[in-house]
Design an enzyme around this catalytic site. Structure first.
Site, short mmCIF file in Angstrom:
data_model
loop_
_atom_site.label_atom_id
_atom_site.label_comp_id
_atom_site.label_asym_id
_atom_site.label_seq_id
_atom_site.Cartn_x
_atom_site.Cartn_y
_atom_site.Cartn_z
N LYS A 54 21.25 57.88 91.78
CA LYS A 54 19.94 57.24 92.01
C LYS A 54 20.10 55.72 92.01
O LYS A 54 19.53 55.03 92.85
CB LYS A 54 18.95 57.67 90.93
CG LYS A 54 18.46 59.11 91.11
CD LYS A 54 17.69 59.62 89.91
CE LYS A 54 17.34 61.09 90.09
NZ LYS A 54 16.81 61.72 88.86
N GLN A 98 15.24 60.62 82.76
CA GLN A 98 16.00 61.79 83.23
C GLN A 98 15.80 62.96 82.25
O GLN A 98 16.01 62.82 81.05
CB GLN A 98 17.49 61.42 83.33
CG GLN A 98 18.37 62.51 83.90
CD GLN A 98 18.05 62.85 85.36
OE1 GLN A 98 17.83 61.96 86.19
NE2 GLN A 98 18.01 64.14 85.68
N ASP A 121 8.13 59.73 89.07
CA ASP A 121 8.40 61.18 89.11
C ASP A 121 7.10 61.98 89.25
O ASP A 121 7.15 63.19 89.50
CB ASP A 121 9.13 61.62 87.84
CG ASP A 121 10.65 61.61 88.01
OD1 ASP A 121 11.11 61.74 89.17
OD2 ASP A 121 11.37 61.47 87.01
#
Ligand code: NDP
Length: 296
Positions: A54, A98, A121
């Site tokens: 990422k 994460q 997200d």
């Protein structure tokens, strides 16, 4: 008949180019550089690889990246303090934590501590609620990427029958919400669903997000359907580890109209959509219009 294989890798590359072009304009015209902060707690090797990828893609798109790697024993209160710091940092427009987090940390509490405007997200309850009520929100990256693929295939999705197998908060539920928003007739199936194959056979758009290797065979598929395979499963094959989806590609390809391969289908779309969401968050926070064609 052999299904058209939807090239998610190429689609994602085009999306990343679009993001990079918009970032360059944003920098030149407004002097703003979108920034993405990634928080990794612990030493899970797969998570470390995801976060590194990422970061690399974020920089390649011209954005700033801020990586925070914390030890596995980090206390929840320390992580919440970092989130508060990132919420307040004007150089950070997107925050991703994460998952999974170590078991002593309440993942919901951490996600819900992120400023919803920076929640790239799309997991914060505010964004979940906004999506469910048809309002502008940050949309989870994997379902966002999944939606773009049948949209390109069919154009308008209104009136299509869609079946989503899987009801997780990360994939299945937001996927169903997005398809509903496109005016599809949506069924959500899960582990307690009866007559699963017959239900799936009604779908013009079948999304498999189960996490069971090759469970969806050709018998589950309506001739000509678009099949989106979200699953990423590792299996042992001829003394090697191989990645397969939730869909059994050989039997499905004889019946579906189009199919996403694993790897190279949905996977690359997820990171590309994370970049698109970071740019969208940056524009919204800066009081600018959404970048064209990137927000769902
Ligand atoms: P979860 O384990 O959270 O959810 C799986 C869902 O599948 C659950 O709703 C479960 O039902 C349902 N399910 C399990 N077994 C069956 C069955 N036999 N029949 C019907 N439904 C069943 O997984 P995620 O949603 O997080 O992920 C799904 C897959 O997608 C995984 O392979 C994951 O690795 C992959 N993934 C890929 C991403 C990408 O970027 N390509 C990103 C995120 C995930 P119930 O709720 O009843 O238990």
């Amino acid at each position: 008949m052999s299904a058209h294989l939807i090239d998610g890798k190429a689609f994602a590359a085009r999306l990343r180019e679009k993001v990079a072009a918009s970032v360059a304009i944003l920098k030149a015209e407004q002097g703003i550089v979108p920034g993405l902060a990634a928080v990794l707690v612990g030493n899970d090797p797969a998570s470390a690889v995801y976060v590194r990828n990422k970061g690399v893609q974020t920089v390649a798109a011209g954005m700033a990246t801020f990586e925070h790697k914390l030890p596995a024993q980090t206390a929840e209160v320390e992580l919440l303090a970092l989130i508060a710091q990132l919420n307040a940092d004007p150089a950070v427009h997107g925050i991703l934590v994460q998952l999974p987090l170590p078991p002593h940390i309440d993942a919901d509490a951490v996600i819900n501590a992120i400023n919803p405007a920076k929640d790239v997200d799309g997991f914060h309850v505010t964004n979940v609620g906004l999506l469910a009520t048809g309002q502008r929100s940050m949309i989870p990256c994997t379902p966002l990427g999944c939606l773009m693929l049948p949209r390109e295939h069919f154009g308008n999705l209104a009136g299509r029958k869609a079946v989503v197998v899987g009801r997780s908060n990360i994939v299945g539920k937001p996927m169903a919400q997005l398809l509903l928003r496109e005016s599809c007739t949506v069924t959500i199936a899960h582990s307690r669903t009866e007559n699963l194959a017959a239900i799936c056979r009604q779908a013009d758009i079948l999304v498999a997000a189960v996490g069971r290797a090759e469970m969806i065979t050709g018998d589950f598929i309506k001739p000509g359907a678009v099949v989106i395979d979200v699953g990423i499963n590792q299996i042992e094959w001829e003394d090697r580890v191989r990645l397969v989806g939730d869909v059994q590609r050989d039997s499905a390809a004889g019946i579906a109209g189009a199919l996403t391969p694993v790897p190279g289908g949905v996977g690359p779309m997820t990171i590309a959509c994370l970049l698109a969401n970071t740019l969208t968050a940056c524009c919204r926070i800066s009081g600018l219009e959404d970048p064209e064609g990137l927000a769902a």
